[in-house]
Design a protein around this motif. Sequence first.
Motif, PDB file in Angstrom:
ATOM      1  N   GLU A  53       5.024  37.025  -4.682  1.00 51.33           N
ATOM      2  CA  GLU A  53       3.947  36.758  -3.723  1.00 51.33           C
ATOM      3  C   GLU A  53       4.392  35.703  -2.703  1.00 51.33           C
ATOM      4  OE1 GLU A  53      -0.633  35.787  -4.372  1.00 51.33           O
ATOM      5  OE2 GLU A  53       0.292  36.652  -6.166  1.00 51.33           O
ATOM      6  N   LYS A  54       4.972  34.623  -3.180  1.00 51.89           N
ATOM      7  CA  LYS A  54       5.454  33.556  -2.293  1.00 51.89           C
ATOM      8  C   LYS A  54       6.557  34.073  -1.367  1.00 51.89           C
ATOM      9  CE  LYS A  54       4.402  29.922  -5.623  1.00 51.89           C
ATOM     10  NZ  LYS A  54       4.962  28.996  -6.607  1.00 51.89           N
ATOM     11  N   LEU A  57       5.106  36.178   1.441  1.00 53.22           N
ATOM     12  CA  LEU A  57       4.504  35.322   2.466  1.00 53.22           C
ATOM     13  C   LEU A  57       5.581  34.686   3.346  1.00 53.22           C
ATOM     14  CD1 LEU A  57       1.646  33.648   0.398  1.00 53.22           C
ATOM     15  CD2 LEU A  57       1.373  35.240   2.313  1.00 53.22           C
ATOM     16  N   LYS A  58       6.691  34.282   2.728  1.00 55.52           N
ATOM     17  CA  LYS A  58       7.800  33.689   3.489  1.00 55.52           C
ATOM     18  C   LYS A  58       8.437  34.695   4.430  1.00 55.52           C
ATOM     19  CE  LYS A  58       9.329  29.868   0.614  1.00 55.52           C
ATOM     20  NZ  LYS A  58      10.406  29.335  -0.218  1.00 55.52           N
ATOM     21  N   CYS A  61       4.503  38.113   5.792  1.00 59.97           N
ATOM     22  CA  CYS A  61       3.273  38.850   5.507  1.00 59.97           C
ATOM     23  C   CYS A  61       2.078  37.932   5.744  1.00 59.97           C
ATOM     24  CB  CYS A  61       3.253  39.323   4.050  1.00 59.97           C
ATOM     25  SG  CYS A  61       4.437  40.604   3.705  1.00 59.97           S
ATOM     26  N   SER A  62       1.072  38.464   6.431  1.00 58.89           N
ATOM     27  CA  SER A  62      -0.135  37.670   6.659  1.00 58.89           C
ATOM     28  C   SER A  62      -0.925  37.521   5.361  1.00 58.89           C
ATOM     29  CB  SER A  62      -0.997  38.329   7.728  1.00 58.89           C
ATOM     30  OG  SER A  62      -1.312  39.654   7.367  1.00 58.89           O
ATOM     31  N   SER A  63      -0.748  38.474   4.483  1.00 56.28           N
ATOM     32  CA  SER A  63      -1.370  38.474   3.164  1.00 56.28           C
ATOM     33  C   SER A  63      -0.314  38.995   2.207  1.00 56.28           C
ATOM     34  CB  SER A  63      -2.586  39.398   3.213  1.00 56.28           C
ATOM     35  OG  SER A  63      -3.024  39.722   1.930  1.00 56.28           O
ATOM     36  N   PRO A  64      -0.223  38.459   0.999  1.00 56.05           N
ATOM     37  CA  PRO A  64       0.855  38.910   0.123  1.00 56.05           C
ATOM     38  C   PRO A  64       0.751  40.385  -0.276  1.00 56.05           C
ATOM     39  CG  PRO A  64      -0.596  37.395  -1.042  1.00 56.05           C
ATOM     40  CD  PRO A  64      -1.027  37.400   0.387  1.00 56.05           C
ATOM     41  N   SER A  77       0.734  43.976   6.552  1.00 51.25           N
ATOM     42  CA  SER A  77      -0.342  44.203   5.596  1.00 51.25           C
ATOM     43  C   SER A  77      -1.317  45.232   6.168  1.00 51.25           C
ATOM     44  CB  SER A  77      -1.026  42.869   5.299  1.00 51.25           C
ATOM     45  OG  SER A  77      -1.849  42.987   4.165  1.00 51.25           O
TER      46      SER A  77
END
Length: 101
Positions: A53-54, A57-58, A61-64, A77
Motif C-alpha cells: 500500500e505504501k 502511494l509512493k 497512486c492517489s489512493s492505494p 485509481s
Amino acid sequence: MEKIQSLTSHNGVVIFTKSICCLCYAVTVLFQELRVNPIVYEIDQDPEGREMEKALLKKGCSSPVPAVFIGGKLVGSTNEVMSLHLSGSLIPLLKPYQLLS
C-alpha cells in the motif's frame, strides 16, 4: 517494491485491490466487460500488504486501491480509469490485452 514491479512488468493488466473495496470491484468488472482479463491482486490477502500500500502511494497512486497498471505503467485509481474511459482513451490502451470474441 519488488513484488509490485515484478507483477506489473510480467502481466499486461494488473489491478491491485482489497477484497472489501466496492470501487475495486467496479473497476475490475469494467475491465472484464471490456474483454480484458486482468490480474487482480488483493493486497489485503498478502502479509506484505501494508508495505505494498505504501509503495503504491509512493508510485503516485492517489489512493492505494484500486491501483491499475497497463503495460507496466501506472494508470491510476478509479478517477483516472473512469476519466480515460469516458474520454475514449481507455480502450486503445487495452487493445493489446483484449480477449478475442
